[in-house]
Write an enzyme that holds these catalytic residues in place. Structure first.
Site, mmCIF file in Angstrom:
data_model
loop_
_atom_site.group_PDB
_atom_site.id
_atom_site.type_symbol
_atom_site.label_atom_id
_atom_site.label_comp_id
_atom_site.label_asym_id
_atom_site.label_seq_id
_atom_site.Cartn_x
_atom_site.Cartn_y
_atom_site.Cartn_z
ATOM 1 N N CYS A 186 1.117 -0.936 -0.011
ATOM 2 C CA CYS A 186 0.763 0.162 -0.383
ATOM 3 C C CYS A 186 0.842 1.031 0.149
ATOM 4 O O CYS A 186 2.030 1.372 0.636
ATOM 5 C CB CYS A 186 -0.952 0.223 1.315
ATOM 6 S SG CYS A 186 -2.195 1.752 1.132
ATOM 7 N N ASP A 218 -6.688 -3.202 11.884
ATOM 8 C CA ASP A 218 -4.679 -1.966 11.404
ATOM 9 C C ASP A 218 -4.698 -1.391 13.073
ATOM 10 O O ASP A 218 -5.613 -1.721 13.770
ATOM 11 C CB ASP A 218 -4.812 -1.042 10.809
ATOM 12 C CG ASP A 218 -3.676 -0.270 9.953
ATOM 13 O OD1 ASP A 218 -3.192 -0.510 10.920
ATOM 14 O OD2 ASP A 218 -4.057 1.067 9.925
#
Length: 223
Positions: free
Chosen positions: A8, A131
């Site tokens: 990412c 996360d």
């Protein structure tokens, strides 16, 4: 089922090519101005063309409005929309209906209480991304390089696929996968030499380490 590896926060043609050549399944592009990985729509369009069909394109947004999402759809034509803000279940449903793309909802985790939102999100999202919860004074919700307690996911049962992110790198990804049994991993700062600056060697090392874990999983399942 094969492990999904997502790199990412890619922002240059060179590092994107490294991720693609190394076999990333998903490549993530950040459209959130406070992030050092934020892309302009023009660069997003250019990098999206470079990806083609070699990996799934993921657009990361944070509490984006419809106009912003419209612009991202036009520029990148993402395969998946990653919602990394405080979007409600109703907002997820609305985005899926309006934009016709699978939605991956990021869920920040610090304690077991943070998992209480899962039933609602899992009923709508196509994928969950766990996360680490950002500190209260943070200017952005992710990409901060901090892991959470993976043991919080140890006995997790979800009807939708899930991925793990937050403080991952080549040295700890195997342990994260062993504990969480996640179907995918997502890395950003763990493959950088400085905030927003991807390191080609770290990208390759992370993908190698993730694939090695996948291979050992498959060996155990065969025995």
């Amino acid at each position: 089922m094969s492990l999904l590896v997502k790199i990412c926060g890619l922002s240059t043609r060179e590092t994107l090519e490294v991720a693609l050549e190394a076999g990333a399944d998903m490549v993530g592009f950040v459209f959130f101005p406070p992030s050092p990985r934020h892309l302009s729509l023009e660069l997003g369009r250019e990098l999206g063309r470079q990806v083609g069909k070699r990996a799934l394109k993921v657009a990361l947004t944070v509490d984006a409005d419809d106009a912003t999402l419209d612009n991202i759809m036009d520029a990148l034509s993402p395969d998946i929309l990653q919602l990394h803000g405080k979007e409600s279940v109703a907002r997820l449903r609305d985005i899926k209906q309006k934009f016709g793309r699978p939605v991956m909802k990021a869920v920040p985790v610090e304690t077991a209480a943070d998992l209480a939102v899962l039933p609602g999100y899992a009923a709508v999202a196509d994928r969950i991304l766990f996360d680490a919860r950002a500190p209260k004074d943070a200017t952005r919700p992710g990409g901060l390089g901090a892991p959470f307690d993976w043991h919080l996911l140890e006995n997790l049962e979800l009807k939708v696929p899930y991925m793990v992110s937050g403080g991952l790198h080549a040295e700890n990804v195997a342990e994260a996968l062993r504990v969480t049994r996640a179907g995918g991993v997502d890395v950003s700062s763990g493959v950088e030499s400085a905030p927003g600056v991807k390191d080609p060697e770290l990208i390759k090392a992370f993908i190698r380490a993730s694939r090695a874990t996948q291979d050992s999983r498959q060996e155990l399942s065969v025995r």
